[in-house]
Design a protein around this motif. Structure first.
Motif, PDB file in Angstrom:
ATOM      1  N   MET A   1       0.819  -1.211   0.000  1.00  0.00           N
ATOM      2  CA  MET A   1       0.000   0.000   0.000  1.00  0.00           C
ATOM      3  C   MET A   1       0.856   1.265   0.000  1.00  0.00           C
ATOM      4  O   MET A   1       0.513   2.270  -0.602  1.00  0.00           O
ATOM      5  CB  MET A   1      -0.917  -0.020   1.214  1.00  0.00           C
ATOM      6  N   ASP A   2       2.005   1.199   0.689  1.00  0.00           N
ATOM      7  CA  ASP A   2       2.858   2.377   0.776  1.00  0.00           C
ATOM      8  C   ASP A   2       3.421   2.802  -0.574  1.00  0.00           C
ATOM      9  O   ASP A   2       3.840   3.948  -0.739  1.00  0.00           O
ATOM     10  CB  ASP A   2       4.013   2.116   1.751  1.00  0.00           C
ATOM     11  N   ASN A   3       3.431   1.876  -1.549  1.00  0.00           N
ATOM     12  CA  ASN A   3       3.981   2.239  -2.853  1.00  0.00           C
ATOM     13  C   ASN A   3       3.151   3.317  -3.537  1.00  0.00           C
ATOM     14  O   ASN A   3       3.668   4.106  -4.334  1.00  0.00           O
ATOM     15  CB  ASN A   3       4.091   1.008  -3.757  1.00  0.00           C
ATOM     16  N   PHE A   4       1.857   3.398  -3.213  1.00  0.00           N
ATOM     17  CA  PHE A   4       1.032   4.457  -3.799  1.00  0.00           C
ATOM     18  C   PHE A   4       1.425   5.822  -3.247  1.00  0.00           C
ATOM     19  O   PHE A   4       1.421   6.823  -3.977  1.00  0.00           O
ATOM     20  CB  PHE A   4      -0.451   4.166  -3.535  1.00  0.00           C
ATOM     21  N   ILE A   5       1.764   5.862  -1.978  1.00  0.00           N
ATOM     22  CA  ILE A   5       2.236   7.116  -1.385  1.00  0.00           C
ATOM     23  C   ILE A   5       3.588   7.498  -1.977  1.00  0.00           C
ATOM     24  O   ILE A   5       3.841   8.668  -2.276  1.00  0.00           O
ATOM     25  CB  ILE A   5       2.319   6.999   0.151  1.00  0.00           C
ATOM     26  N   GLU A   6       4.447   6.519  -2.161  1.00  0.00           N
ATOM     27  CA  GLU A   6       5.762   6.791  -2.744  1.00  0.00           C
ATOM     28  C   GLU A   6       5.628   7.383  -4.144  1.00  0.00           C
ATOM     29  O   GLU A   6       6.330   8.344  -4.502  1.00  0.00           O
ATOM     30  CB  GLU A   6       6.590   5.509  -2.783  1.00  0.00           C
ATOM     31  N   LYS A   7       4.737   6.823  -4.944  1.00  0.00           N
ATOM     32  CA  LYS A   7       4.518   7.363  -6.294  1.00  0.00           C
ATOM     33  C   LYS A   7       3.963   8.785  -6.228  1.00  0.00           C
ATOM     34  O   LYS A   7       4.350   9.651  -7.006  1.00  0.00           O
ATOM     35  CB  LYS A   7       3.555   6.460  -7.073  1.00  0.00           C
ATOM     36  N   LEU A   8       3.029   9.004  -5.301  1.00  0.00           N
ATOM     37  CA  LEU A   8       2.425  10.326  -5.157  1.00  0.00           C
ATOM     38  C   LEU A   8       3.472  11.354  -4.778  1.00  0.00           C
ATOM     39  O   LEU A   8       3.506  12.462  -5.341  1.00  0.00           O
ATOM     40  CB  LEU A   8       1.319  10.255  -4.096  1.00  0.00           C
ATOM     41  N   LYS A   9       4.345  11.016  -3.837  1.00  0.00           N
ATOM     42  CA  LYS A   9       5.368  11.956  -3.390  1.00  0.00           C
ATOM     43  C   LYS A   9       6.400  12.218  -4.486  1.00  0.00           C
ATOM     44  O   LYS A   9       6.872  13.345  -4.641  1.00  0.00           O
ATOM     45  CB  LYS A   9       6.061  11.417  -2.141  1.00  0.00           C
ATOM     46  N   SER A  10       6.750  11.195  -5.240  1.00  0.00           N
ATOM     47  CA  SER A  10       7.792  11.363  -6.254  1.00  0.00           C
ATOM     48  C   SER A  10       7.274  12.086  -7.501  1.00  0.00           C
ATOM     49  O   SER A  10       8.007  12.858  -8.128  1.00  0.00           O
ATOM     50  CB  SER A  10       8.380  10.011  -6.636  1.00  0.00           C
ATOM     51  N   ARG A  11       6.006  11.852  -7.842  1.00  0.00           N
ATOM     52  CA  ARG A  11       5.469  12.430  -9.075  1.00  0.00           C
ATOM     53  C   ARG A  11       4.792  13.780  -8.854  1.00  0.00           C
ATOM     54  O   ARG A  11       4.634  14.543  -9.802  1.00  0.00           O
ATOM     55  CB  ARG A  11       4.494  11.440  -9.717  1.00  0.00           C
ATOM     56  N   SER A  12       4.327  14.045  -7.638  1.00  0.00           N
ATOM     57  CA  SER A  12       3.698  15.326  -7.291  1.00  0.00           C
ATOM     58  C   SER A  12       2.758  15.817  -8.393  1.00  0.00           C
ATOM     59  O   SER A  12       2.992  16.852  -9.017  1.00  0.00           O
ATOM     60  CB  SER A  12       4.786  16.384  -7.019  1.00  0.00           C
ATOM     61  N   PRO A  13       1.676  15.092  -8.653  1.00  0.00           N
ATOM     62  CA  PRO A  13       0.802  15.430  -9.783  1.00  0.00           C
ATOM     63  C   PRO A  13       0.107  16.778  -9.618  1.00  0.00           C
ATOM     64  O   PRO A  13      -0.238  17.190  -8.505  1.00  0.00           O
ATOM     65  CB  PRO A  13      -0.222  14.285  -9.776  1.00  0.00           C
ATOM     66  N   LEU A  14      -0.081  17.446 -10.740  1.00  0.00           N
ATOM     67  CA  LEU A  14      -0.813  18.711 -10.773  1.00  0.00           C
ATOM     68  C   LEU A  14      -2.289  18.389 -10.958  1.00  0.00           C
ATOM     69  O   LEU A  14      -2.679  17.788 -11.958  1.00  0.00           O
ATOM     70  CB  LEU A  14      -0.303  19.576 -11.924  1.00  0.00           C
ATOM     71  N   ILE A  15      -3.112  18.791  -9.992  1.00  0.00           N
ATOM     72  CA  ILE A  15      -4.532  18.445  -9.992  1.00  0.00           C
ATOM     73  C   ILE A  15      -5.383  19.684 -10.233  1.00  0.00           C
ATOM     74  O   ILE A  15      -5.302  20.671  -9.492  1.00  0.00           O
ATOM     75  CB  ILE A  15      -4.948  17.794  -8.651  1.00  0.00           C
ATOM     76  N   HIS A  16      -6.203  19.616 -11.278  1.00  0.00           N
ATOM     77  CA  HIS A  16      -7.144  20.700 -11.567  1.00  0.00           C
ATOM     78  C   HIS A  16      -8.447  20.403 -10.844  1.00  0.00           C
ATOM     79  O   HIS A  16      -9.098  19.391 -11.107  1.00  0.00           O
ATOM     80  CB  HIS A  16      -7.376  20.801 -13.078  1.00  0.00           C
ATOM     81  N   ASN A  17      -8.817  21.282  -9.927  1.00  0.00           N
ATOM     82  CA  ASN A  17     -10.026  21.114  -9.128  1.00  0.00           C
ATOM     83  C   ASN A  17     -11.070  22.161  -9.508  1.00  0.00           C
ATOM     84  O   ASN A  17     -10.833  23.364  -9.384  1.00  0.00           O
ATOM     85  CB  ASN A  17      -9.702  21.280  -7.642  1.00  0.00           C
ATOM     86  N   ILE A  18     -12.208  21.706  -9.983  1.00  0.00           N
ATOM     87  CA  ILE A  18     -13.384  22.576 -10.103  1.00  0.00           C
ATOM     88  C   ILE A  18     -14.318  22.061  -9.023  1.00  0.00           C
ATOM     89  O   ILE A  18     -15.122  21.154  -9.242  1.00  0.00           O
ATOM     90  CB  ILE A  18     -14.023  22.510 -11.500  1.00  0.00           C
ATOM     91  N   THR A  19     -14.164  22.617  -7.844  1.00  0.00           N
ATOM     92  CA  THR A  19     -14.730  21.977  -6.670  1.00  0.00           C
ATOM     93  C   THR A  19     -15.713  22.883  -5.964  1.00  0.00           C
ATOM     94  O   THR A  19     -16.012  23.997  -6.399  1.00  0.00           O
ATOM     95  CB  THR A  19     -13.601  21.518  -5.720  1.00  0.00           C
ATOM     96  N   ASN A  20     -16.226  22.382  -4.860  1.00  0.00           N
ATOM     97  CA  ASN A  20     -17.224  23.063  -4.056  1.00  0.00           C
ATOM     98  C   ASN A  20     -16.665  24.375  -3.508  1.00  0.00           C
ATOM     99  O   ASN A  20     -15.613  24.395  -2.865  1.00  0.00           O
ATOM    100  CB  ASN A  20     -17.603  22.118  -2.900  1.00  0.00           C
TER     101      ASN A  20
END
Length: 305
Positions: A1-20
Motif C-alpha cells: 500500500m505504501d507504494n502508492f504514497i511513494e509514487k504520489l510523493k515522487s510524481r507530485s501530480p498537478l490536480i485541476h479542481n473545479i470543486t465546491n
C-alpha cells in the motif's frame, strides 16, 4: 500500500479542481498535504489550457451554476482527449433536476474514471431519483446491498464507483476472476464479488470490491471532508494511473487513518497533555488536525494502516 504514497510523493501530480466553493481552501490544502499540487481554475475561457497541463481533474457539483457546469464540460472533454483521469463527486446530485441533468449529460458524453458519492447520491444517480436529505445520506443498506449498488454503478458507467460512509465501498468491473488482496491490516479488506446484473445482459460479472473501515464520527462535524477525500482520490489516481483501483483504495485508507489520528490528537489535548490551546478544541481544530494527519501519513511519520 505504501507504494502508492511513494509514487504520489515522487510524481507530485498537478490536480485541476473545479470543486465546491464552500471547501475549496480545504481541498487545496489536503492535496498539498499529500504531496500533490492543486490548481483551482474555474473560468470556462481557460479550461482547455489549464486542464491540458494537469495530471488529474477533480469535479465537484456541490455549488452548481451554469458557468461552473460549462467549465466542467470543457475541462472534462480536454481531460478525456488527453487520457487525464477524471474524478466526479456527486455532491447532492439528487437535490435538483439541474444537478441531475448535468451529471447525466456529462456521463453520456465523457468517460470518467471514478464516481464518488454517499449511498443516497449513488442510488439517486442510478435511479434518477431525489436526495431529500440534501447532501446528507438518508438511505440505508447492509453491506451486501451497498456492494451490489457499487458494482451496478461501476458496470453502468464503466468506471470505479466509491460509496462513502461509516464504511467506504469501492468497486470496479474486471475481466479476470482474481482480484487485489490487501491483507496488510484488518482495517481494510478487498475481495472479488460475482454479481448477476439483471438490468444488463443477465450474466455474471467479476468485480474488484473493497471495503474500508476506520475514521471517526467527528468527520461528520466538519463540512467538506467528502470534498477533501475527492481531492485525495484524484491525487492518488493521477500518480498511479497503471493501478487506479489500488490508488483509490489507498486514498480511502489514508483518509480513514487520518480521521482516527486527528481524533486521537484531540483526545490528547483534552487530557491536558497539550497546553497550546486556551479553548477546548472542537470541530475547527479537528479539521486542521485531519489535514495535518494526511501530511504526516504521506510524509512517512505514521503508517498508512
Amino acid at each position: 500500500m505504501d507504494n502508492f504514497i511513494e509514487k504520489l510523493k515522487s510524481r507530485s501530480p498537478l490536480i485541476h479542481n473545479i470543486t465546491n466553493m464552500v471547501t475549496i481552501n480545504d481541498v487545496a490544502n489536503i492535496e498539498l498535504a499529500c504531496g500533490a499540487r492543486p490548481i483551482m481554475a474555474m473560468a470556462p475561457q481557460e479550461m482547455d489550457e489549464v486542464t491540458g497541463i494537469c495530471d488529474g481533474l477533480n469535479l465537484n457539483i456541490g455549488t452548481p451554476s451554469e458557468e461552473r457546469f460549462e467549465a466542467m464540460r470543457i475541462a472534462a472533454r480536454r481531460a478525456a482527449k488527453k487520457s487525464i483521469p477524471i474524478v466526479l463527486d456527486l455532491v447532492g446530485v439528487g437535490v435538483s433536476r439541474f444537478r441531475m441533468d448535468f451529471v447525466m449529460s456529462l456521463l453520456d458524453e465523457v468517460q470518467v474514471d471514478v464516481i464518488k458519492g454517499n449511498l443516497s447520491e449513488i442510488k439517486a444517480v442510478m435511479e434518477h431519483g431525489r436526495c431529500d436529505g440534501g447532501v446528507e445520506v438518508t438511505d440505508t443498506a447492509d453491506e451486501s446491498d451497498a456492494k451490489a449498488l457499487a458494482c451496478r454503478a461501476a458496470l453502468r458507467y464503466g468506471c470505479i464507483c466509491v460509496i462513502t460512509g461509516e464504511t467506504d465501498y469501492v468497486a470496479q468491473l474486471c475481466d479476470e476472476a482474481g482480484g487485489y488482496d490487501y491483507n496488510e491490516s484488518g482495517a481494510m479488506n478487498t475481495d472479488v464479488m460475482n454479481v448477476v446484473v439483471p438490468d444488463a445482459d443477465g450474466c455474471s460479472h467479476n468485480y474488484r470490491v473493497g471495503s474500508i473501515t476506520g475514521g471517526h464520527p467527528m468527520m461528520k462535524r466538519v463540512t467538506g471532508t467528502g470534498c477533501m477525500l475527492s481531492g485525495l482520490i484524484c491525487s492518488f489516481v493521477a500518480a498511479s494511473c497503471d493501478d487506479k483501483y489500488g490508488a483509490v483504495t489507498a486514498a480511502l485508507s489514508c483518509m480513514k487513518r487520518a480521521g482516527g489520528l486527528a481524533a486521537s490528537a484531540m483526545a490528547e489535548c483534552d487530557m491536558g497533555t497539550n497546553s497550546c490551546h486556551f479553548v477546548k478544541p472542537g470541530n475547527a481544530s479537528y479539521r486542521d488536525r485531519l489535514i495535518d494527519a494526511v501530511y504526516h501519513i504521506c510524509d512517512g511519520y505514521y503508517a498508512l494502516m
